[in-house]
Design a protein around this motif. Structure first.
Motif, PDB file in Angstrom:
ATOM      1  N   PRO A 269       0.767  -1.195   0.020  1.00 60.40           N
ATOM      2  CA  PRO A 269      -0.183   0.101  -0.059  1.00 60.40           C
ATOM      3  C   PRO A 269       0.994   1.333   0.075  1.00 60.40           C
ATOM      4  CG  PRO A 269      -0.864  -1.497   1.337  1.00 60.40           C
ATOM      5  CD  PRO A 269       0.364  -2.241   1.010  1.00 60.40           C
ATOM      6  N   ALA A 270       1.836   1.252   0.831  1.00 61.87           N
ATOM      7  CA  ALA A 270       2.668   2.532   0.915  1.00 61.87           C
ATOM      8  C   ALA A 270       3.260   2.785  -0.411  1.00 61.87           C
ATOM      9  CB  ALA A 270       3.521   2.581   2.087  1.00 61.87           C
ATOM     10  N   GLU A 271       3.933   1.718  -0.983  1.00 55.10           N
ATOM     11  CA  GLU A 271       4.623   1.897  -2.076  1.00 55.10           C
ATOM     12  C   GLU A 271       3.495   2.330  -3.447  1.00 55.10           C
ATOM     13  OE1 GLU A 271       7.440  -0.624  -5.374  1.00 55.10           O
ATOM     14  OE2 GLU A 271       6.348  -1.592  -3.686  1.00 55.10           O
ATOM     15  N   LEU A 272       2.422   1.849  -3.357  1.00 53.04           N
ATOM     16  CA  LEU A 272       1.491   2.455  -4.458  1.00 53.04           C
ATOM     17  C   LEU A 272       0.960   3.607  -4.199  1.00 53.04           C
ATOM     18  CD1 LEU A 272      -1.684   0.286  -5.550  1.00 53.04           C
ATOM     19  CD2 LEU A 272      -1.954   2.564  -5.042  1.00 53.04           C
ATOM     20  N   LEU A 273       0.748   4.163  -3.089  1.00 44.57           N
ATOM     21  CA  LEU A 273       0.708   5.691  -2.672  1.00 44.57           C
ATOM     22  C   LEU A 273       1.576   6.528  -3.124  1.00 44.57           C
ATOM     23  CD1 LEU A 273      -1.047   5.265   0.671  1.00 44.57           C
ATOM     24  CD2 LEU A 273      -2.242   5.939  -1.419  1.00 44.57           C
ATOM     25  N   SER A 274       3.079   6.003  -2.908  1.00 40.53           N
ATOM     26  CA  SER A 274       4.054   6.810  -3.434  1.00 40.53           C
ATOM     27  C   SER A 274       4.106   6.931  -4.861  1.00 40.53           C
ATOM     28  CB  SER A 274       5.408   5.992  -2.964  1.00 40.53           C
ATOM     29  OG  SER A 274       6.389   6.861  -3.420  1.00 40.53           O
ATOM     30  N   ARG A 275       3.759   5.742  -5.808  1.00 42.12           N
ATOM     31  CA  ARG A 275       3.831   5.867  -7.167  1.00 42.12           C
ATOM     32  C   ARG A 275       2.634   6.896  -7.708  1.00 42.12           C
ATOM     33  NH1 ARG A 275       5.508   1.191  -9.462  1.00 42.12           N
ATOM     34  NH2 ARG A 275       4.953   2.096 -11.403  1.00 42.12           N
ATOM     35  N   LEU A 276       1.464   6.896  -6.958  1.00 40.05           N
ATOM     36  CA  LEU A 276       0.420   7.803  -7.263  1.00 40.05           C
ATOM     37  C   LEU A 276       1.021   9.029  -7.095  1.00 40.05           C
ATOM     38  CD1 LEU A 276      -2.612   5.827  -5.781  1.00 40.05           C
ATOM     39  CD2 LEU A 276      -2.293   6.383  -8.430  1.00 40.05           C
ATOM     40  N   ALA A 277       1.531   9.427  -6.170  1.00 42.44           N
ATOM     41  CA  ALA A 277       1.925  10.949  -5.804  1.00 42.44           C
ATOM     42  C   ALA A 277       3.065  11.315  -6.985  1.00 42.44           C
ATOM     43  CB  ALA A 277       2.665  10.915  -4.566  1.00 42.44           C
ATOM     44  N   GLU A 278       3.976  10.314  -7.277  1.00 45.34           N
ATOM     45  CA  GLU A 278       4.874  10.721  -8.278  1.00 45.34           C
ATOM     46  C   GLU A 278       4.479  10.974  -9.466  1.00 45.34           C
ATOM     47  OE1 GLU A 278       7.339   7.136  -8.473  1.00 45.34           O
ATOM     48  OE2 GLU A 278       8.258   7.428  -6.219  1.00 45.34           O
ATOM     49  N   ARG A 279       3.213  10.123 -10.017  1.00 47.28           N
ATOM     50  CA  ARG A 279       2.340  10.329 -11.117  1.00 47.28           C
ATOM     51  C   ARG A 279       1.692  11.888 -11.165  1.00 47.28           C
ATOM     52  NH1 ARG A 279       3.769   7.404 -15.492  1.00 47.28           N
ATOM     53  NH2 ARG A 279       1.611   8.029 -16.334  1.00 47.28           N
ATOM     54  N   GLY A 280       1.585  12.497  -9.864  1.00 48.58           N
ATOM     55  CA  GLY A 280       0.951  13.875  -9.855  1.00 48.58           C
ATOM     56  C   GLY A 280      -0.474  13.912  -9.316  1.00 48.58           C
ATOM     57  N   PHE A 281      -0.705  12.891  -8.574  1.00 49.17           N
ATOM     58  CA  PHE A 281      -1.753  12.750  -7.752  1.00 49.17           C
ATOM     59  C   PHE A 281      -1.667  13.357  -6.248  1.00 49.17           C
ATOM     60  CE2 PHE A 281      -3.074   9.397 -10.598  1.00 49.17           C
ATOM     61  CZ  PHE A 281      -4.374   9.856 -10.747  1.00 49.17           C
ATOM     62  N   ALA A 282      -2.535  14.343  -5.663  1.00 52.76           N
ATOM     63  CA  ALA A 282      -2.372  14.639  -4.224  1.00 52.76           C
ATOM     64  C   ALA A 282      -3.101  13.743  -3.491  1.00 52.76           C
ATOM     65  CB  ALA A 282      -2.854  15.989  -4.205  1.00 52.76           C
ATOM     66  N   ILE A 283      -2.738  13.264  -2.518  1.00 53.20           N
ATOM     67  CA  ILE A 283      -3.292  12.299  -1.512  1.00 53.20           C
ATOM     68  C   ILE A 283      -3.868  12.755  -0.437  1.00 53.20           C
ATOM     69  CG2 ILE A 283      -3.026   9.831  -0.879  1.00 53.20           C
ATOM     70  CD1 ILE A 283      -0.998   9.409  -2.829  1.00 53.20           C
ATOM     71  N   GLY A 284      -5.152  12.678  -0.030  1.00 53.75           N
ATOM     72  CA  GLY A 284      -5.724  13.009   1.226  1.00 53.75           C
ATOM     73  C   GLY A 284      -5.420  12.005   2.237  1.00 53.75           C
ATOM     74  N   GLY A 285      -5.839  12.414   3.459  1.00 55.67           N
ATOM     75  CA  GLY A 285      -5.531  11.444   4.798  1.00 55.67           C
ATOM     76  C   GLY A 285      -6.372  10.311   4.695  1.00 55.67           C
ATOM     77  N   ARG A 286      -6.039   9.278   5.465  1.00 53.59           N
ATOM     78  CA  ARG A 286      -6.944   8.065   5.542  1.00 53.59           C
ATOM     79  C   ARG A 286      -7.997   8.381   6.409  1.00 53.59           C
ATOM     80  NH1 ARG A 286      -4.596   2.516   6.045  1.00 53.59           N
ATOM     81  NH2 ARG A 286      -5.930   1.271   7.140  1.00 53.59           N
ATOM     82  N   THR A 287      -9.070   7.553   5.920  1.00 50.10           N
ATOM     83  CA  THR A 287     -10.579   7.886   6.650  1.00 50.10           C
ATOM     84  C   THR A 287     -11.158   6.374   6.458  1.00 50.10           C
ATOM     85  OG1 THR A 287     -12.365   9.108   6.933  1.00 50.10           O
ATOM     86  CG2 THR A 287     -11.280   8.978   4.325  1.00 50.10           C
ATOM     87  N   GLY A 288     -12.239   6.338   7.513  1.00 51.46           N
ATOM     88  CA  GLY A 288     -12.896   5.219   7.249  1.00 51.46           C
ATOM     89  C   GLY A 288     -14.263   5.706   6.445  1.00 51.46           C
TER      90      GLY A 288
END
Length: 421
Positions: A269-288
């Protein structure tokens, strides 16, 4: 645009509620079989005639379409369907869940479909197109209307509103809880007014029913090739038109079409989020709480048991297709990160349409997968793609409510009754 009044078979008012059915293409084969077993006299038995055969039977065999023709003839013979012999328009209102839309039922020119006056945004599959063409050829009738959109016109809206103050031909709540109301527009002055105003509509857009439209064009071409000089000039024969319901753009409702991926392509999961950020996505905080976006190029991501909001911050491609939410997600995440190069064929991806509540995606993604929640594609975006001659990404638009089938059965073989079995 040529949108003409037409002759049709329609159910008797007291039988309309039981006869009308959801369209053929919202069911799997097993779902259709179960639905027909529950309501054996509904139009679905005619629309999906393979339900009368064993599951192993070829659903495209000649005897399947012959079964459809026989059932349709039976419903005429037993009085379920009656012939409305004078050409007329109908108004068709669908109401439910706080939403209401009223359309004009008419026969639209196949020539306009072929020339681009009626615009499309989706490719058709030959096997499905042939299925509907064979159904039309066997029954001699168009039985499922194409859903068309047009840009709002105040004068046309006024005419429709005035016509809908009359006593309705049908007014019932169907098996799915949707209220359906139909008015017949047959007075010559009202028919002329609608025809005149519809002729001023510069173009219409297929919202739902690309295969029905393509099938109508295919049958028309086959009939004209087979009968040649025995037929009248183009635009004079029933087969030169297709059955459709026209709705103003502002009344149509789209629902989200989400993506569920079976795995993370081996990424933590952490690696996938990092890849998304590198592509240009801003990522919000974790929520239920489920994230259902309402802004363009915003997405809900369900991953590792939690939700996050994604917002695309990179460049937006030029052109109506490239700037769609689904296009950017495919180009920037599904393809380069998750390895889904062809979403229409990749078995790892599942499309989930018509679910306003994004929490429905959670059990589908499970522990090992992930889901992207998208906003509903605006009707204006679909029109822009069609105006550019583009093709929408697979599973981009989900229109609700679905038009019911069986209320208008339009003969195309010289207006003759459905053939006897």
């Amino acid at each position: 645009m040529r949108a003409e009044p037409f002759v049709c078979y329609r159910p008797r008012p007291e039988r309309a509620q039981d006869f009308a059915s959801l369209p053929y293409d919202v069911f799997t084969r097993e779902e259709a079989r179960e639905a027909v077993a529950r309501r054996p006299r509904s139009f679905l038995a005619i629309d999906r005639p393979e339900t009368a055969f064993a599951p192993s039977h070829d659903m495209h065999a000649a005897d399947v379409y012959e079964r459809a023709a026989g059932l349709l003839a039976d419903r005429v013979a037993d009085g379920t369907l009656v012939r409305d012999g004078d050409p007329c328009y109908y108004l068709y209102r669908l109401s439910g869940g706080g939403h209401e839309q009223t359309g004009i039922v008419a026969a639209l020119s196949v020539g306009d479909y072929e020339s681009g006056v009626i615009r499309r945004h989706e490719l058709t599959r030959p096997v499905d197109e042939r299925d509907r063409a064979d159904h039309i050829a066997a029954t001699g009738c168009q039985t499922g209307p194409v859903l068309l959109a047009y840009r709002d016109d105040p004068t046309l809206s006024t005419i429709v509103s005035a016509a809908a103050t009359a006593n309705p031909l049908y007014d019932f709540t169907d098996a799915e809880g949707l209220r359906e109301t139909v008015w017949r527009v047959g007075r010559p002055a009202a028919v002329d007014a609608l025809r005149t105003m519809l002729a001023l509509v510069p173009r219409a857009y297929i919202a739902d029913g690309h295969h029905r439209a393509a099938a109508a064009a295919r049958v028309r071409g086959a009939l004209r090739e087979a009968h040649g000089d025995a037929m009248g000039a183009p635009g004079t024969e029933p087969c030169d038109y297709l059955l459709a319901v026209l709705f103003p753009e502002s009344q149509l409702m789209t629902l989200p079409y989400d993506r569920v991926v079976a795995d993370t392509a081996g990424l933590a999961p952490a690696e996938l989020l990092s890849r998304l950020a590198e592509r240009g996505f801003a990522i919000g905080g974790r929520t239920g709480a489920p994230v259902r976006p309402t802004e363009a190029l915003h997405y809900g991501l369900f991953l590792d048991g939690a939700w996050r909001e994604l917002a695309w911050q990179g460049d937006v491609p030029q052109g109506a297709v490239g700037k769609l939410d689904a296009s950017v997600l495919q180009a920037q995440a599904l393809g380069p990160i998750l390895g889904i190069a062809d979403p229409g064929r990749d078995a790892r991806i599942r499309f989930v349409g018509g679910q306003p509540d994004a929490s429905a995606l959670e059990p589908l993604a499970g522990r090992d997968g992930l889901a992207f929640a998208l906003r509903a594609t605006p009707v204006a975006d679909m029109m822009a793609v069609a105006d550019e001659g583009g093709i929408m990404p697979p599973k981009s638009t989900w229109f609700e409510p679905k038009l019911r089938s069986g209320l208008f059965v339009r003969p195309i073989l010289g207006g003759a009754a459905p053939r006897q079995p």
